[in-house]
Motif scaffolding. Sequence first.
Motif, PDB file in Angstrom:
ATOM      1  N   ASP A 139       0.829  -1.212   0.000  1.00 51.09           N
ATOM      2  CA  ASP A 139       0.000   0.000   0.000  1.00 51.09           C
ATOM      3  C   ASP A 139       0.861   1.259   0.000  1.00 51.09           C
ATOM      4  OD1 ASP A 139      -2.272  -1.568   0.065  1.00 51.09           O
ATOM      5  OD2 ASP A 139      -2.511  -1.437   2.241  1.00 51.09           O
ATOM      6  N   PHE A 140       1.885   1.285   0.858  1.00 43.95           N
ATOM      7  CA  PHE A 140       2.699   2.499   0.980  1.00 43.95           C
ATOM      8  C   PHE A 140       3.572   2.720  -0.254  1.00 43.95           C
ATOM      9  CE2 PHE A 140       2.215   1.812   5.740  1.00 43.95           C
ATOM     10  CZ  PHE A 140       1.266   2.824   5.869  1.00 43.95           C
ATOM     11  N   PHE A 141       3.969   1.646  -0.930  1.00 52.43           N
ATOM     12  CA  PHE A 141       4.717   1.803  -2.181  1.00 52.43           C
ATOM     13  C   PHE A 141       3.827   2.438  -3.245  1.00 52.43           C
ATOM     14  CE2 PHE A 141       5.846  -0.166  -6.361  1.00 52.43           C
ATOM     15  CZ  PHE A 141       7.006   0.557  -6.580  1.00 52.43           C
ATOM     16  N   ARG A 142       2.591   1.975  -3.341  1.00 56.63           N
ATOM     17  CA  ARG A 142       1.667   2.552  -4.326  1.00 56.63           C
ATOM     18  C   ARG A 142       1.391   4.022  -4.033  1.00 56.63           C
ATOM     19  NH1 ARG A 142      -1.683  -1.820  -6.943  1.00 56.63           N
ATOM     20  NH2 ARG A 142      -0.865  -3.790  -6.154  1.00 56.63           N
ATOM     21  N   LEU A 143       1.424   4.395  -2.746  1.00 55.41           N
ATOM     22  CA  LEU A 143       1.185   5.796  -2.366  1.00 55.41           C
ATOM     23  C   LEU A 143       2.441   6.657  -2.483  1.00 55.41           C
ATOM     24  CD1 LEU A 143      -1.011   5.234   0.814  1.00 55.41           C
ATOM     25  CD2 LEU A 143      -1.782   6.145  -1.394  1.00 55.41           C
ATOM     26  N   GLY A 144       3.576   6.027  -2.787  1.00 56.39           N
ATOM     27  CA  GLY A 144       4.818   6.776  -2.922  1.00 56.39           C
ATOM     28  C   GLY A 144       5.526   7.060  -1.615  1.00 56.39           C
ATOM     29  N   ASN A 149      11.759   0.925  -4.997  1.00 56.91           N
ATOM     30  CA  ASN A 149      12.644   0.989  -6.167  1.00 56.91           C
ATOM     31  C   ASN A 149      14.063   1.410  -5.786  1.00 56.91           C
ATOM     32  OD1 ASN A 149      10.873   3.439  -5.765  1.00 56.91           O
ATOM     33  ND2 ASN A 149      12.462   4.349  -7.069  1.00 56.91           N
ATOM     34  N   GLU A 150      14.203   2.224  -4.736  1.00 57.84           N
ATOM     35  CA  GLU A 150      15.538   2.636  -4.304  1.00 57.84           C
ATOM     36  C   GLU A 150      16.272   1.508  -3.580  1.00 57.84           C
ATOM     37  OE1 GLU A 150      15.341   6.162  -1.997  1.00 57.84           O
ATOM     38  OE2 GLU A 150      14.452   7.383  -3.594  1.00 57.84           O
ATOM     39  N   LEU A 151      15.494   0.573  -3.024  1.00 53.38           N
ATOM     40  CA  LEU A 151      16.096  -0.545  -2.299  1.00 53.38           C
ATOM     41  C   LEU A 151      16.388  -1.729  -3.215  1.00 53.38           C
ATOM     42  CD1 LEU A 151      13.745  -0.458   0.812  1.00 53.38           C
ATOM     43  CD2 LEU A 151      16.003   0.586   0.583  1.00 53.38           C
ATOM     44  N   ALA A 152      15.900  -1.662  -4.446  1.00 54.26           N
ATOM     45  CA  ALA A 152      16.072  -2.781  -5.374  1.00 54.26           C
ATOM     46  C   ALA A 152      17.510  -2.914  -5.860  1.00 54.26           C
ATOM     47  CB  ALA A 152      15.134  -2.611  -6.569  1.00 54.26           C
ATOM     48  N   ARG A 153      18.266  -1.851  -5.718  1.00 54.93           N
ATOM     49  CA  ARG A 153      19.652  -1.889  -6.204  1.00 54.93           C
ATOM     50  C   ARG A 153      20.617  -1.554  -5.078  1.00 54.93           C
ATOM     51  NH1 ARG A 153      16.803   2.278  -8.454  1.00 54.93           N
ATOM     52  NH2 ARG A 153      17.402   4.404  -7.814  1.00 54.93           N
ATOM     53  N   ILE A 154      21.842  -2.019  -5.232  1.00 54.37           N
ATOM     54  CA  ILE A 154      22.876  -1.752  -4.238  1.00 54.37           C
ATOM     55  C   ILE A 154      23.199  -0.268  -4.248  1.00 54.37           C
ATOM     56  CG2 ILE A 154      25.249  -2.222  -3.554  1.00 54.37           C
ATOM     57  CD1 ILE A 154      24.991  -4.952  -4.894  1.00 54.37           C
ATOM     58  N   GLU A 195      11.843  -1.918  -9.923  1.00 54.56           N
ATOM     59  CA  GLU A 195      12.994  -1.086 -10.249  1.00 54.56           C
ATOM     60  C   GLU A 195      12.635   0.387 -10.395  1.00 54.56           C
ATOM     61  OE1 GLU A 195      11.994  -3.638 -12.111  1.00 54.56           O
ATOM     62  OE2 GLU A 195      13.443  -5.242 -11.654  1.00 54.56           O
ATOM     63  N   ARG A 196      11.346   0.698 -10.451  1.00 58.41           N
ATOM     64  CA  ARG A 196      10.955   2.105 -10.619  1.00 58.41           C
ATOM     65  C   ARG A 196       9.755   2.411  -9.730  1.00 58.41           C
ATOM     66  NH1 ARG A 196       8.354   1.671 -16.715  1.00 58.41           N
ATOM     67  NH2 ARG A 196       6.316   0.803 -16.103  1.00 58.41           N
ATOM     68  N   ARG A 197       9.498   3.700  -9.535  1.00 59.64           N
ATOM     69  CA  ARG A 197       8.374   4.128  -8.712  1.00 59.64           C
ATOM     70  C   ARG A 197       7.063   3.647  -9.319  1.00 59.64           C
ATOM     71  NH1 ARG A 197       9.218   8.287  -5.104  1.00 59.64           N
ATOM     72  NH2 ARG A 197       7.072   9.010  -5.397  1.00 59.64           N
ATOM     73  N   PHE A 198       6.086   3.459  -8.474  1.00 54.87           N
ATOM     74  CA  PHE A 198       4.783   2.990  -8.934  1.00 54.87           C
ATOM     75  C   PHE A 198       4.084   4.099  -9.712  1.00 54.87           C
ATOM     76  CE2 PHE A 198       0.234   2.129  -8.472  1.00 54.87           C
ATOM     77  CZ  PHE A 198       0.188   0.805  -8.875  1.00 54.87           C
ATOM     78  N   GLY A 199       3.708   3.776 -10.945  1.00 55.43           N
ATOM     79  CA  GLY A 199       3.043   4.761 -11.794  1.00 55.43           C
ATOM     80  C   GLY A 199       1.634   4.372 -12.188  1.00 55.43           C
ATOM     81  N   GLY A 200       1.164   3.235 -11.712  1.00 51.64           N
ATOM     82  CA  GLY A 200      -0.193   2.818 -12.018  1.00 51.64           C
ATOM     83  C   GLY A 200      -0.356   2.113 -13.350  1.00 51.64           C
ATOM     84  N   LEU A 201       0.746   1.903 -14.068  1.00 46.86           N
ATOM     85  CA  LEU A 201       0.675   1.207 -15.347  1.00 46.86           C
ATOM     86  C   LEU A 201       0.533  -0.306 -15.116  1.00 46.86           C
ATOM     87  CD1 LEU A 201       3.496   3.129 -17.248  1.00 46.86           C
ATOM     88  CD2 LEU A 201       1.015   3.437 -17.475  1.00 46.86           C
ATOM     89  N   PRO A 202       0.036  -1.026 -16.116  1.00 48.22           N
ATOM     90  CA  PRO A 202      -0.138  -2.472 -15.951  1.00 48.22           C
ATOM     91  C   PRO A 202       1.137  -3.188 -15.522  1.00 48.22           C
ATOM     92  CG  PRO A 202      -1.304  -1.746 -17.894  1.00 48.22           C
ATOM     93  CD  PRO A 202      -0.533  -0.560 -17.400  1.00 48.22           C
ATOM     94  N   GLU A 203       2.279  -2.786 -16.094  1.00 51.55           N
ATOM     95  CA  GLU A 203       3.520  -3.455 -15.719  1.00 51.55           C
ATOM     96  C   GLU A 203       3.911  -3.129 -14.271  1.00 51.55           C
ATOM     97  OE1 GLU A 203       4.665  -0.227 -18.824  1.00 51.55           O
ATOM     98  OE2 GLU A 203       2.981  -1.577 -18.384  1.00 51.55           O
ATOM     99  N   ILE A 208       4.467  -5.325  -8.650  1.00 47.52           N
ATOM    100  CA  ILE A 208       4.253  -5.314  -7.200  1.00 47.52           C
ATOM    101  C   ILE A 208       3.361  -6.478  -6.779  1.00 47.52           C
ATOM    102  CG2 ILE A 208       2.307  -3.713  -7.336  1.00 47.52           C
ATOM    103  CD1 ILE A 208       4.934  -3.981  -4.520  1.00 47.52           C
ATOM    104  N   ASN A 209       2.371  -6.820  -7.606  1.00 51.17           N
ATOM    105  CA  ASN A 209       1.517  -7.968  -7.273  1.00 51.17           C
ATOM    106  C   ASN A 209       2.306  -9.270  -7.273  1.00 51.17           C
ATOM    107  OD1 ASN A 209      -0.689  -6.354  -6.965  1.00 51.17           O
ATOM    108  ND2 ASN A 209      -1.684  -6.910  -8.895  1.00 51.17           N
ATOM    109  N   GLY A 210       3.263  -9.373  -8.187  1.00 50.01           N
ATOM    110  CA  GLY A 210       4.104 -10.577  -8.227  1.00 50.01           C
ATOM    111  C   GLY A 210       4.963 -10.685  -6.977  1.00 50.01           C
ATOM    112  N   LEU A 211       5.519  -9.564  -6.534  1.00 51.88           N
ATOM    113  CA  LEU A 211       6.325  -9.561  -5.320  1.00 51.88           C
ATOM    114  C   LEU A 211       5.476  -9.954  -4.114  1.00 51.88           C
ATOM    115  CD1 LEU A 211       8.935  -8.865  -3.753  1.00 51.88           C
ATOM    116  CD2 LEU A 211       8.067  -6.504  -3.597  1.00 51.88           C
ATOM    117  N   VAL A 212       4.277  -9.373  -4.014  1.00 56.23           N
ATOM    118  CA  VAL A 212       3.377  -9.679  -2.899  1.00 56.23           C
ATOM    119  C   VAL A 212       3.047 -11.171  -2.877  1.00 56.23           C
ATOM    120  CG1 VAL A 212       1.011  -9.365  -2.052  1.00 56.23           C
ATOM    121  CG2 VAL A 212       2.390  -7.376  -2.687  1.00 56.23           C
TER     122      VAL A 212
END
Length: 365
Positions: A139-144, A149-154, A195-203, A208-212
């Motif tokens: 929920d909080f990722f979708r809200l920004g 995405n910043e934690l996905a990379r070293i 890898e990127r901020r949530f923008g509401g696009l299908p991808e 995020i649904n796959g991760l959940v």
Amino acid sequence: KPSVLRASPAEPCKCILPDGFEGNAQTLRIVSKLTVRALRQNNNDVTQPPVRDYRRGLDLTRGSLLAVSKYPWLRGDHLSYSKKWGAYDCDLDTLLWTLEVDKETYRGRVEAQQMDRSLDSKIMDWADDITYAVHDIDDFFRLGLVPLNELARIGTPRNEFLEYAMSTVDFAMSTADEATRLRKYVESWLGLFPERRFGGLPEDIAKINGLVSSLIDLFISSTALEDSQLTIPSSVRYLNAVLKQLTWYYVIDNPALATIQAGQRMMLRDLYSHVYALASVHYLGKPDNVARLKSKRRIPPMLRYYIDYTMDDDRGCKVYTTDEQRMVRGILDFLASLTDGAVQRLHARLSGEPGISILEPAIAM
């Protein structure tokens, strides 16, 4: 003031009540005593007027009560859980019925420190942990608010968060090698973050649904029942504990939310003081005091109901030595029953905020 059943004194309570306030204990009290379920009528004797009485409590099973109370002991009775307890002193009768023991048996368990949590409560706790670790960050990722995405990379954001989480999580590690192994395990999951901020696009939604789904599958499939005990691998428990820290790190400890929470605490304390002053005129005043006789109509009906219940409860609330303690328990029962909106409206009325109309319904919950 410790309970007469306690093996050792509890940490002093900074309140009028010896057993304070605790969410799990309040839950047990609500479902077993405070909830008004139905109005029953005794019409067996047709020559007498019907006797009407409220049926209190939800008639839950012992297993359900053990699960919702989580910690089936009174405040201070379990040395390993000094800050957690599942029943108030005034609800000892409910606790004893739930545990299927008498007072002497319970006292013996306290002295021997042989209390344990039920399997149902442990399962419910693990379900809570999964929710906090997965659905909250979703929920909080979708809200920004949580930048997965910043934690996905070293990099610096990941390292700073991991240092915070690993220093905060209370997790026993036997060796430095184990700490390194657990950190690498957590980082392997962070690498699966979007890898990127949530923008509401299908991808974005698919990622995020796959991760959940993957996390929920991991947490559930790793859980097993062995000899009536819940077993979860240490790596999975640790991952769960670290993920829960995301909400603390980015949301709860965020200054924007911290200031709101500080304001809410002030409002509750202020509201308690107002309600205490309002109720004490009637419940603690002198018997011949004219103001006391006139004050009862001024008290919100449900506040009167909760305080009257504690005042008349000679079976449970007899553990309180003063009318003030009984009244305070009733006040806390009332405040715990309010929604956020009701708290704000009642506070506005009692603090004299402008714009409050007499035509607007009072807090008559």
